[in-house]
Design a protein around this motif. Structure first.
Motif, PDB file in Angstrom:
ATOM      1  N   GLU A   1      32.364  45.721  29.982  1.00  0.00           N
ATOM      2  CA  GLU A   1      33.234  45.415  31.121  1.00  0.00           C
ATOM      3  C   GLU A   1      34.485  46.290  31.111  1.00  0.00           C
ATOM      4  O   GLU A   1      34.959  46.739  32.154  1.00  0.00           O
ATOM      5  N   ILE A   2      35.013  46.536  29.901  1.00  0.00           N
ATOM      6  CA  ILE A   2      36.188  47.414  29.826  1.00  0.00           C
ATOM      7  C   ILE A   2      35.806  48.801  30.346  1.00  0.00           C
ATOM      8  O   ILE A   2      36.533  49.415  31.128  1.00  0.00           O
ATOM      9  N   ARG A   3      34.636  49.283  29.925  1.00  0.00           N
ATOM     10  CA  ARG A   3      34.183  50.604  30.393  1.00  0.00           C
ATOM     11  C   ARG A   3      34.063  50.615  31.915  1.00  0.00           C
ATOM     12  O   ARG A   3      34.459  51.576  32.570  1.00  0.00           O
ATOM     13  N   HIS A   4      33.532  49.535  32.424  1.00  0.00           N
ATOM     14  CA  HIS A   4      33.340  49.470  33.868  1.00  0.00           C
ATOM     15  C   HIS A   4      34.694  49.548  34.588  1.00  0.00           C
ATOM     16  O   HIS A   4      34.873  50.333  35.532  1.00  0.00           O
ATOM     17  N   LEU A   5      35.661  48.743  34.125  1.00  0.00           N
ATOM     18  CA  LEU A   5      36.986  48.764  34.755  1.00  0.00           C
ATOM     19  C   LEU A   5      37.633  50.137  34.614  1.00  0.00           C
ATOM     20  O   LEU A   5      38.334  50.599  35.505  1.00  0.00           O
ATOM     21  N   HIS A   6      37.383  50.773  33.472  1.00  0.00           N
ATOM     22  CA  HIS A   6      37.934  52.101  33.250  1.00  0.00           C
ATOM     23  C   HIS A   6      37.421  53.089  34.285  1.00  0.00           C
ATOM     24  O   HIS A   6      38.182  53.877  34.849  1.00  0.00           O
ATOM     25  N   ARG A   7      36.112  53.029  34.524  1.00  0.00           N
ATOM     26  CA  ARG A   7      35.540  53.955  35.505  1.00  0.00           C
ATOM     27  C   ARG A   7      36.152  53.717  36.879  1.00  0.00           C
ATOM     28  O   ARG A   7      36.472  54.649  37.603  1.00  0.00           O
ATOM     29  N   GLU A   8      36.315  52.444  37.188  1.00  0.00           N
ATOM     30  CA  GLU A   8      36.923  52.089  38.467  1.00  0.00           C
ATOM     31  C   GLU A   8      38.357  52.639  38.531  1.00  0.00           C
ATOM     32  O   GLU A   8      38.756  53.252  39.527  1.00  0.00           O
ATOM     33  N   ALA A   9      39.108  52.438  37.463  1.00  0.00           N
ATOM     34  CA  ALA A   9      40.495  52.925  37.424  1.00  0.00           C
ATOM     35  C   ALA A   9      40.527  54.440  37.555  1.00  0.00           C
ATOM     36  O   ALA A   9      41.352  55.002  38.280  1.00  0.00           O
ATOM     37  N   GLU A  10      39.606  55.096  36.876  1.00  0.00           N
ATOM     38  CA  GLU A  10      39.524  56.556  36.917  1.00  0.00           C
ATOM     39  C   GLU A  10      39.266  57.030  38.355  1.00  0.00           C
ATOM     40  O   GLU A  10      39.865  57.997  38.831  1.00  0.00           O
ATOM     41  N   ARG A  11      38.379  56.306  39.036  1.00  0.00           N
ATOM     42  CA  ARG A  11      38.058  56.676  40.408  1.00  0.00           C
ATOM     43  C   ARG A  11      39.306  56.545  41.293  1.00  0.00           C
ATOM     44  O   ARG A  11      39.635  57.436  42.069  1.00  0.00           O
ATOM     45  N   ILE A  12      40.003  55.416  41.133  1.00  0.00           N
ATOM     46  CA  ILE A  12      41.207  55.208  41.942  1.00  0.00           C
ATOM     47  C   ILE A  12      42.236  56.298  41.646  1.00  0.00           C
ATOM     48  O   ILE A  12      42.862  56.861  42.537  1.00  0.00           O
ATOM     49  N   LEU A  13      42.374  56.607  40.358  1.00  0.00           N
ATOM     50  CA  LEU A  13      43.349  57.615  39.961  1.00  0.00           C
ATOM     51  C   LEU A  13      43.035  58.947  40.635  1.00  0.00           C
ATOM     52  O   LEU A  13      43.921  59.607  41.186  1.00  0.00           O
ATOM     53  N   LYS A  14      41.753  59.340  40.582  1.00  0.00           N
ATOM     54  CA  LYS A  14      41.351  60.615  41.183  1.00  0.00           C
ATOM     55  C   LYS A  14      41.649  60.614  42.677  1.00  0.00           C
ATOM     56  O   LYS A  14      42.072  61.620  43.244  1.00  0.00           O
ATOM     57  N   ALA A  15      41.421  59.459  43.316  1.00  0.00           N
ATOM     58  CA  ALA A  15      41.585  59.386  44.760  1.00  0.00           C
ATOM     59  C   ALA A  15      43.050  59.407  45.172  1.00  0.00           C
ATOM     60  O   ALA A  15      43.380  59.866  46.257  1.00  0.00           O
TER      61      ALA A  15
END
Ligand SMILES: Nc1nc2c(ncn2[C@@H]2O[C@H](COP(=O)(O)OP(=O)(O)OP(=O)(O)O)[C@@H](O)[C@H]2O)c(=O)[nH]1
Ligand SMILES: [Mg+2]
Lengths: 646, 110
Positions: free
Chosen positions: A214-228
């Motif tokens: 779940e942490i990995r999943h949230l990280h990917r989501e955060a990474e996506r938001i950051l990139k955007a």
């Protein structure tokens, strides 16, 4: 309102004293500026510094919004996730989830983000969102982001996170009223939605620890938001890297660290001299003035010998305290503390101390109490206890008066090794003795009490910042204020007590010897004296040690009073000179050795009791420190006598 | 729970030649090592005090996550330990023991 009440269906009907007040909690990664924001919101003066783990307790403050609504703001320790590991993070988790008895979860969570370091806080924001509390993102340090040319699309960020995003500069109080307005609007919208849908107020009762996946999943989501939403900085901070090349260099780094400590203690000892002489002169003049105006008698004795000689002999040390704090505050604000912890990790680890123990131990140079509180950042209980046990061995600022007094009286003011003052070297030596013995005791504790492997050491190194002069001055002044307030309360009342014990009862008519021999203090001193005679302490020294339990500096004042009462006026002026006259060098050195170790501070023991929740640890601390103090004083005294200094 | 993505890889392929694009454990890296995190798993030598899974989660929460860029910036004085790494755009200090489970795919050298 109990936590279970929040699970009841239907709109909330708040009751109790804080019913109408909005409750807001500041949550975010360590060092993101939560406390700075808290101070800006509430006008408080909680400690702000450039390293992770400054705040270890919850602090409440009040802010009245522009619309007149009372809002209770809660400052919390920083954390990377709600999955709390160390005691300080548990505070944050419980506050956010409303797990504490008698407490409701906050109405709104302000998620505080360092705009220049968003990755981890975005994941935390997503975690907070999952808890279900209404949230607002305070995008702090936008001044630094602007300087670096960092583009953040706040509208997009707000849409992605589903929460308002407000840019702030906490240290310059920018964006504060916008933040308050946004929080209030958010709370109202939430209350309206609650009333409309009739859904229960969500309280995070469904929260469970996220798994690695779940942490990995949230990280990917955060990474996506950051990139955007965020474009990399056009002018990234290169200073931090360049400074680290020197300050973290395996050889230069250590040399500079030792150099900084050395300069700091030299400055404390030597730099304060002129101002201290001025203060001494001031108190002498005051005493002379009072002596002129008041008739000979008890009142004059109380004022001159009890209050002026006693309190004065402590207040003289104000400049030293200020210089010490100036150094510590500068190091903290620049961002050096975490670097020092990095450099010393292996050395501390060799002694069985956790790498994160360095910052609590360095804080103990100021006072062991905040040092012991700061150990809350250490997750493992045993590591934490070890650090607590050795923290009082670090030389706290209350020992400075004692060291300075004795060193000035007994160590010749000579220059050695090409211009270094011998007195300053001895002073530094006492600090070194404290530090080395802390390492040795930590090592022994590990061997005797437990032998577990030590905990992970993972620590963020903050970017260097130029300290804000106003903030530095305010903090130094605050420390001065605390010192003077102590002098005016604890120390003053102890002085009056000591004066009383030294003068009452008076000398019976026709008795021989000085009056003080017949006083309570004399009687007590003579009774305990034999116990401390083997380590070379006279009964006067014994009398000074007992009130020194209330506050270490009191010992200096007590000596001032004891010798003023027994020696008449002229000796009250120059305590150092009268000590040099009355004590042997061996006794003086033994007294210093005693002070390196002795548990001469009741408040420290009380804090250890509170932090460990049992009497066991303060008792162990008292026992081992007294034992070490006696042993060290004994060895020093006997050696000195054998070498002819008796 | 069982970690999905975290089969611990033995810390074998050290960067032996200049042109080798390989997988190294962050714990074996030297100053200047640059690359992308390939996997984060339980360290084979995880201490007894902390469960392997716990260490993995802590590393993840600090930003040691697959795909993140790392570079070893500084090494300690004694035994080159601890290390200071640049992790994306933050700097983190950690001990080599904790870094054991972080596998890095080093950048191909020109
Ligand atoms: N330039 C700038 N510096 C800031 C700002 N806000 C905070 N700081 C600095 O950032 C550092 C950290 O601030 P704190 O308020 O202590 O951070 P914290 O989040 O309370 O930290 P912990 O209590 O350790 O979790 C300090 O050096 C502050 O002076 C800001 O808006 N601009
Ligand atoms: Mg804080």
């Amino acid at each position: 309102m109990t936590p279970s009440a929040t699970t009841a269906p239907g709109p909330m009907t708040p009751t109790g004293p804080a019913a109408d007040a909005l409750r807001v909690a500041l949550v975010g990664n360590p060092n993101s500026g939560k406390t700075a924001l808290f101070n800006a919101l509430t006008g408080s003066r909680q400690k702000v510094a450039n390293y992770a783990g400054v705040t270890v307790e919850r602090k409440e403050g009040l802010v009245i919004s522009p619309s007149g609504r009372r809002t209770v703001v809660l400052d919390l320790p920083g954390t990377y996730s709600l999955r709390a590991r160390s005691p300080d993070e548990v505070v944050t988790r419980d506050a956010v989830l409303g797990h504490l008895a008698g407490e409701v979860p906050p109405d709104v969570v302000i998620c505080v983000a360092d705009a220049t370091n968003l990755r981890l806080v975005l994941r935390l924001a997503l975690e907070l969102k999952a808890v279900g509390r209404p949230a607002v993102l305070a995008l702090n340090m936008v001044d630094i982001a602007q300087r670096q040319g960092l583009d953040i699309d706040t509208d997009r960020l707000s849409a992605e996170l589903g929460m308002p995003v407000i840019g702030t500069v906490a240290t310059r109080r920018r964006g504060i009223s916008e933040l308050v307005t946004a929080v209030e609007a958010r709370a109202e919208a939430d209350a309206a939605a609650d009333a409309e849908t009739g859904r229960p107020q969500s309280g995070g009762h469904g929260w469970t620890e996220p798994s690695a996946a779940e942490i990995r999943h949230l990280h990917r989501e955060a990474e996506r938001i950051l990139k955007a939403c965020v474009r990399p900085p056009r002018r990234p901070d290169t200073w931090t890297g360049r400074m680290d090349d020197v300050l973290l260099h395996p050889v230069w780094g250590i040399a500079i660290l030792l150099g900084i400590l050395f300069v700091m203690f030299q400055a404390v000892f030597a730099g304060a001299k002129p101002v201290m002489d001025l203060i001494t002169a001031g108190f002498d003049a005051l005493s002379a003035l009072v002596a002129q105006r008041l008739p000979e008698g008890l009142l004059r004795s109380l004022i001159c010998e009890g209050i002026i000689a006693g309190v004065g002999s402590v207040v003289v040390f104000l400049p030293q305290i200020l210089i010490l704090f100036l150094f510590i505050i500068l190091l903290e604000d620049v961002g050096y503390m975490a670097r020092a912890a990095f450099l010393l990790d292996r050395i501390m680890g060799g002694a069985g101390l956790h790498g994160r123990a360095f910052i609590p131990l360095l804080s103990s140079f100021a006072c062991a109490i905040p040092g012991i509180m700061a150990t809350r950042v250490i997750d493992n209980r045993r590591d934490r206890l070890t650090t607590i046990l050795v923290a009082p061995l670090m030389t706290c600022s209350a020992r400075i008066p004692v060291y300075t007094l004795i060193i000035s009286a007994f160590v010749p003011a000579r220059q050695v090794l090409g211009g270094l003052s011998l007195q300053g070297l001895v002073f530094f030596g006492l600090y070194a003795a404290g530090m080395l013995s802390a390492l040795a005791v930590a090592w022994a504790v590990r061997k005797v009490f437990w032998r577990s492997a030590s905990e992970p050491f993972l620590m963020e190194l903050p970017a260097y910042k130029v300290p804000d002069p106003a903030n530095v001055l305010r903090n130094v002044a605050l420390r001065g204020h605390i010192f003077l307030r102590r002098a005016g309360t604890t120390i003053l009342s102890m002085m009056v007590l000591i004066w009383f014990l030294c003068t009452v009862p008076g000398k019976p008519a026709g008795a021989a010897g000085p009056a003080i021999d017949y006083s309570f203090a004399g009687v007590i001193g003579h009774a305990i004296g034999p116990l401390l005679a083997p380590i070379g302490f006279s009964w006067q020294m014994t009398v000074a040690l007992i009130p020194g339990m209330a506050a270490r500096e009191v010992a200096v004042g007590a000596l001032g009073t004891v010798y003023a009462v027994s020696g008449g006026e002229e000796s009250s002026r120059v305590l150092g000179a009268s000590l040099a006259h009355q004590w042997s060098l061996a006794s003086a050195l033994a007294f210093l050795a005693w002070y390196v170790f002795a548990p001469q501070c009741a408040s420290t023991l009380a804090v250890v009791k509170r932090e460990t929740n049992s009497w066991r640890w303060p008792l162990i601390m008292f026992g081992y420190m007294t034992g070490l103090a006696y042993l060290a004083a004994f060895i020093v005294y006997r050696t000195a006598v054998a070498m002819g200094a008796g | 729970m069982s970690p999905v993505n975290s089969v611990p890889l033995p810390p074998t392929d050290r960067p032996s030649g200049p042109a080798v694009e390989g997988l190294v454990s962050l714990a074996d890296g030297r100053r200047g090592l640059c690359g992308v995190i390939a996997s984060v798993g339980a360290a084979p030598l995880a201490s007894d005090a902390v469960l392997a899974d716990e260490l993995e989660r802590r590393l993840l929460e600090m930003g040691f996550v697959e795909g993140a860029r790392v570079e070893i910036l500084h090494e300690g004085f004694i035994g080159r330990d601890p290390i200071c790494v640049r992790l994306d755009d933050m700097r983190v200090a950690l001990r080599r023991r904790e870094a054991r489970g972080v596998m890095v795919r080093t950048d191909p050298r020109p």
